[in-house]
Write a protein that holds these residues in place. Sequence first.
Motif, PDB file in Angstrom:
ATOM      1  N   ASP A 131       0.829  -1.219   0.000  1.00 36.23           N
ATOM      2  CA  ASP A 131       0.000   0.000   0.000  1.00 36.23           C
ATOM      3  C   ASP A 131       0.854   1.257   0.000  1.00 36.23           C
ATOM      4  O   ASP A 131       0.517   2.250  -0.648  1.00 36.23           O
ATOM      5  N   ARG A 149     -10.762   1.172  -0.855  1.00 34.89           N
ATOM      6  CA  ARG A 149     -10.623   0.057   0.097  1.00 34.89           C
ATOM      7  C   ARG A 149     -10.446   0.567   1.521  1.00 34.89           C
ATOM      8  O   ARG A 149     -10.992   0.001   2.475  1.00 34.89           O
ATOM      9  N   ARG A 150      -9.678   1.626   1.699  1.00 32.30           N
ATOM     10  CA  ARG A 150      -9.493   2.180   3.040  1.00 32.30           C
ATOM     11  C   ARG A 150     -10.783   2.789   3.582  1.00 32.30           C
ATOM     12  O   ARG A 150     -11.074   2.667   4.778  1.00 32.30           O
ATOM     13  N   ASN A 152     -13.809   1.743   2.817  1.00 35.90           N
ATOM     14  CA  ASN A 152     -14.654   0.608   3.200  1.00 35.90           C
ATOM     15  C   ASN A 152     -14.199   0.003   4.530  1.00 35.90           C
ATOM     16  O   ASN A 152     -15.019  -0.421   5.347  1.00 35.90           O
ATOM     17  N   GLN A 153     -12.883  -0.020   4.726  1.00 33.69           N
ATOM     18  CA  GLN A 153     -12.364  -0.559   5.982  1.00 33.69           C
ATOM     19  C   GLN A 153     -12.776   0.327   7.159  1.00 33.69           C
ATOM     20  O   GLN A 153     -13.171  -0.166   8.214  1.00 33.69           O
ATOM     21  N   SER A 156     -16.426  -0.267   7.790  1.00 37.88           N
ATOM     22  CA  SER A 156     -16.638  -1.541   8.472  1.00 37.88           C
ATOM     23  C   SER A 156     -16.296  -1.441   9.953  1.00 37.88           C
ATOM     24  O   SER A 156     -17.015  -1.965  10.811  1.00 37.88           O
ATOM     25  N   GLU A 157     -15.183  -0.775  10.261  1.00 34.41           N
ATOM     26  CA  GLU A 157     -14.812  -0.609  11.667  1.00 34.41           C
ATOM     27  C   GLU A 157     -15.831   0.244  12.413  1.00 34.41           C
ATOM     28  O   GLU A 157     -16.174  -0.030  13.566  1.00 34.41           O
TER      29      GLU A 157
END
Length: 416
Positions: A131, A149-150, A152-153, A156-157
């Motif tokens: 990354d 992606r970050r 979405n992460q 999610s958290e």
Amino acid sequence: MAASCSLVCCGEENDSDKAVIVRFSNGCVKKAGKLDFTMYKHTDEINPRKKRRRIMAAESDRLAYVGNNFGEGSLKCNNLCKYYVGVLNRQTMRMEVHMAQLFNMQPLIPGEATEDPKPQAPNQTYGDKVDSLIEAFGTHKQKKALSSRRLNQVASETLHKAVAKAANTVITEKGLEALQQEVAETEAQGDLALHLPPCNAAADSPENVYLFDDILSPVDFEALEEAGSKMAALTSEEMQKMREDGGSLCVLKHLENMATVGEARDTVSRCTFYLSMLLLLSRQKNVNRKFGLEEGCPRSVQGQLLRTFTVETFNSGRVQNIVSSSMRSKIAAYSLALLLHMSHMTADLTLLHRDLGITEARMTEIAKSMGLTLVKLARGKAKKDGLQDTNRHASLVLPLVKYKAFAEGKKRKKML
């Protein structure tokens, strides 16, 4: 003849009473008198890890030397052993014993870097390194995918934290035990068949479908002799008082219609007492170890009731017996089977569900699961004491009835 001397042990706490032994790492000092020694101590004398830190400095005409008793360059022997040095006082002829500390003196060359290297960055995983490379040298498409992606992460958290916070709130409000109880009750809705009495659908007579010994074992039946005698000895006034106090309707019904003498009276009295214990247990939530003892229930029968119709849980290091929803359904099924044997294979479901404290729909579902025939007498055909009998009854008739499940899902599908 040599003069005699005595030993004197000096204190170990004060630095003034301690001796210092130095060792030069680059050779031997020929003229030690020309060295100027200075000792520095840590200013934090409260912290037990720092108050004993010392730095020894020695200066000569050519070089300066530094040694310390902490860090990488210190001698580990100071932590493993204690050293003592004896110094002879020639005037008093006494040998003074001092605690010693060892220092490894290393030359300090001007211009040489003495600062510790910067601590290395924490170990990164292979994905983190990739990354970092994408963030520095990746294409626009790769950087956009990395950013997505970050995000979405992070989402999610955030969702995980929100769910955890909501779960903690629910646990705080309801309590862990109540939630476990609800889960057990939900799971029990589909496991009703597991809590029914043993059934022999191929029996040749209704009495052998649900055996009496499977409901009330011969050992427990014998143990109920004294309790059944007390139940049979109740007077009409005592039964009237039980009715006024909200006693069990099923129990009162069988006490009032019990035979006057003979083996049938003894059997019904014992079964009636056991039925009263089942109905009393169904009204409990947390059952203590004194359950039924005040009513005259034998210890063996009480233990059998707790083992068969309660669930053991652990709370604050103690074992507790609780009556879950599945166990309440099991009590209802066994009570219904017992009533069938007491009333010529017919039971009043309306009275039973009121005594058990469950809904009529649940009682009907249990009766259907047992394969019983449901009967509700038509108006004007059944009268008792001049009053209309509108209660729902269940009878055990061979062959057993197989009820079809209500296909609600199919109906909804057709409507769509």
